[in-house]
Design an enzyme around this catalytic site. Structure first.
Site, PDB file in Angstrom:
ATOM      1  N   GLY A 108       0.795  -1.215   0.000  1.00  0.00           N
ATOM      2  CA  GLY A 108       0.000   0.000   0.000  1.00  0.00           C
ATOM      3  C   GLY A 108       0.820   1.254   0.000  1.00  0.00           C
ATOM      4  O   GLY A 108       0.275   2.348   0.013  1.00  0.00           O
ATOM      5  N   CYS A 109       2.147   1.153   0.008  1.00  0.00           N
ATOM      6  CA  CYS A 109       2.986   2.339   0.167  1.00  0.00           C
ATOM      7  C   CYS A 109       4.187   2.248  -0.739  1.00  0.00           C
ATOM      8  O   CYS A 109       4.905   1.271  -0.725  1.00  0.00           O
ATOM      9  CB  CYS A 109       3.438   2.456   1.622  1.00  0.00           C
ATOM     10  N   GLY A 110       4.414   3.310  -1.523  1.00  0.00           N
ATOM     11  CA  GLY A 110       5.555   3.313  -2.417  1.00  0.00           C
ATOM     12  C   GLY A 110       6.700   4.154  -1.924  1.00  0.00           C
ATOM     13  O   GLY A 110       7.701   4.292  -2.597  1.00  0.00           O
TER      14      GLY A 110
END
Length: 276
Positions: A108-110
């Site tokens: 969910g996080c880049g």
């Protein structure tokens, strides 16, 4: 080849009763991106199209400018994940060593693990003029995504990033449990095929966050279209990058947030929302 889908046993409560059976769910695997023997990032992702992912990630991070700058790429199975083992020239590797960071990136996080605010919101590339598209072309392009998502058809649990041109329709589509990974895979595939990215649109089945704009700018596409809404920072970044950001694209229409002049309709070239 790594299987991106696994069948698992589960119990279902529905219609006031319990039943048993199996369900197809996507695999999620630790993917370590290494350059000249050093780990640069570890991301969680779907174990498919991994060469595309390695190349696309390297391009979007600015580690390389062309796929040919990777002298070798191996996909190595490990006990707890997969290593995407790349080798660069000594000069490239030395420059990379100066900026190497370790990222533990959940799907969910880049941006997890980036060690400065400035790097997280770094200016993106500025895209060229590109071409215009009609509202009908946008609707046709987005409608074409779902039938080309084999993993999502089976699991209903992964994102897609695709590239559409008027001449070829959807010329490339990649899937992943992480929306950033799907876009990196698309970038890698397009770069290897030497697709002219100024002639088409990037299509996303996810929301638009700032890093999705940065990656689209790195691809060189001047129009991006997404199913869900953008963040405020994504709108600011798209405006600065010269990207036409179209979002909330559903069967009944869409909304244009930046640079509406590329959408060929006089009725919608006014009043696009801008975040101050």
């Amino acid at each position: 080849m790594h299987d991106p889908v696994r069948s698992v046993e589960r119990v279902v409560w529905r219609d006031s009763r319990l039943s048993e059976g199996t369900r197809a769910i996507p695999e999620e695997t630790a993917l370590a991106l290494t350059y000249n023997g050093g780990t640069y990032a570890v991301m969680m992702g779907t174990p498919q199209n991994l060469a595309d992912f390695a190349i696309g990630f390297s391009l979007s991070e600015g580690i390389i400018q062309t796929p040919e700058e990777i002298s070798s790429l191996e996909i190595v199975d490990l006990e707890d994940g997969i290593e995407l083992r790349m080798w660069l020239s000594e000069e490239k590797a030395a420059r990379l060593g100066e900026r190497r960071r370790h990222i533990a990136g959940p799907t969910g996080c880049g941006l997890c693990g980036i060690d400065s605010i400035a790097e997280a919101v770094r200016p993106s590339a500025v895209v060229g003029k590109g071409r215009s598209f009609s509202p009908r072309e946008i609707m046709v392009a987005m409608a074409g995504i779902s039938p080309l998502q084999p993993i999502n058809i089976e699991t209903r649990a992964v994102h897609a990033a695709a590239f559409w041109t008027p001449a070829g329709g959807i010329v490339c589509l990649r899937e992943d449990v992480g929306r950033h990974n799907a876009l990196d895979k698309l970038a890698g595939a397009l770069a290897q095929a030497k697709v002219s990215t100024s002639e088409g649109m990037v299509l996303l089945t996810s929301r638009v966050s700032v890093e999705m704009v940065q990656k689209t700018a790195a691809i060189g596409a001047s129009v991006m279209v997404a199913v869900s809404a953008p963040t405020a920072l994504a709108v600011k970044m798209a405006e600065a990058a010269g990207i036409t950001l179209v979002a909330i694209a559903r069967s009944d229409g869409f909304e244009i947030f930046t640079h509406p002049d590329r959408i060929a309709s006089a009725a919608i070239t006014q009043g696009a929302a801008h975040v101050a």
